[in-house]
Design a protein around this motif. Structure first.
Motif, PDB file in Angstrom:
ATOM      1  N   GLY A  30      37.655  16.684 -20.050  1.00  0.00           N
ATOM      2  CA  GLY A  30      36.547  15.847 -20.498  1.00  0.00           C
ATOM      3  C   GLY A  30      35.458  15.660 -19.467  1.00  0.00           C
ATOM      4  N   ASP A  31      35.531  16.379 -18.326  1.00  0.00           N
ATOM      5  CA  ASP A  31      34.431  16.361 -17.357  1.00  0.00           C
ATOM      6  C   ASP A  31      33.259  17.112 -17.978  1.00  0.00           C
ATOM      7  OD1 ASP A  31      35.909  15.064 -15.279  1.00  0.00           O
ATOM      8  OD2 ASP A  31      36.869  16.976 -14.827  1.00  0.00           O
ATOM      9  N   VAL A  32      32.063  16.577 -17.820  1.00  0.00           N
ATOM     10  CA  VAL A  32      30.878  17.113 -18.471  1.00  0.00           C
ATOM     11  C   VAL A  32      29.855  17.505 -17.410  1.00  0.00           C
ATOM     12  CG1 VAL A  32      28.957  16.540 -20.036  1.00  0.00           C
ATOM     13  CG2 VAL A  32      31.265  15.686 -20.513  1.00  0.00           C
ATOM     14  N   VAL A  33      29.107  18.584 -17.653  1.00  0.00           N
ATOM     15  CA  VAL A  33      28.014  18.982 -16.767  1.00  0.00           C
ATOM     16  C   VAL A  33      26.745  19.172 -17.581  1.00  0.00           C
ATOM     17  CG1 VAL A  33      29.490  20.034 -15.013  1.00  0.00           C
ATOM     18  CG2 VAL A  33      28.625  21.437 -16.902  1.00  0.00           C
ATOM     19  N   GLY A  34      25.624  19.104 -16.898  1.00  0.00           N
ATOM     20  CA  GLY A  34      24.327  19.277 -17.534  1.00  0.00           C
ATOM     21  C   GLY A  34      23.225  18.959 -16.548  1.00  0.00           C
ATOM     22  N   TYR A  35      22.281  18.117 -16.975  1.00  0.00           N
ATOM     23  CA  TYR A  35      21.211  17.731 -16.068  1.00  0.00           C
ATOM     24  C   TYR A  35      20.695  16.338 -16.396  1.00  0.00           C
ATOM     25  CZ  TYR A  35      17.999  19.257 -19.792  1.00  0.00           C
ATOM     26  OH  TYR A  35      17.333  19.417 -20.985  1.00  0.00           O
TER      27      TYR A  35
END
Length: 162
Positions: A30-35
């Motif tokens: 459930g770790d999320v990446v983006g900006y």
């Protein structure tokens, strides 16, 4: 704002201090990446971001001259891949929690790395490389063990694909 879905539930990810954010990748934990975007005088600056255990962490900058940064994928070992860019260039990189800097990918003699878009559990990374910067001709590439592999070299000659 960046969100995460669980069944029919939608949860907004905390982006306090930023004008907007977007989620682009998620791992099995459930770790999320983006900006996340920050409004500075006369410019929007985009920071690569990771929401680890639900908490926002903006990643280090590759360069002060790269004002567009995004994290695109994260594997279960929490290795993040992404890219940093400005109007004239783009550089893919990796990052892991605890790292104080991003690790950029090296170019080959005839191929400049452009963007890393996915990483698997073995740490193999796929993305694009540019063969002709001026005309934007790109190729699929894979990074494995620090080595960049032009995936077009795996195609039969004269197959018409690239």
């Amino acid at each position: 704002n960046a969100v995460i879905w669980s069944g029919d539930d939608v949860a907004y990810l905390d982006d306090t201090g930023y004008v907007s954010s977007q989620a682009l990748g998620i791992n099995n934990a459930g770790d999320v990446v983006g900006y996340a975007e920050s409004a500075q005088p006369s410019i929007i600056f985009t920071f690569a971001a990771a929401w680890l255990d639900g908490k926002l962490e903006t990643l280090p900058l590759l360069s002060d001259h790269m004002d567009y940064n995004k994290a695109l994928a994260i594997n279960d070992a929490r290795i993040v891949v992404g890219m940093s860019a400005n109007v004239s260039s783009s550089t893919p990189w990796t990052w892991s929690p605890g790292d104080t800097s991003l690790t950029p990918f090296a170019a080959s003699a005839d191929l400049t790395p452009f963007e890393a878009v996915a990483i698997n559990e073995a740490g193999w990374i796929v993305g694009t490389g540019v063969t002709d910067q001026e005309n934007g001709h790109s190729r699929g590439v894979m990074w494995r063990g620090g080595e960049m592999i032009d995936l077009n070299t795996l195609l039969p000659p004269d197959c018409g694909l690239h």
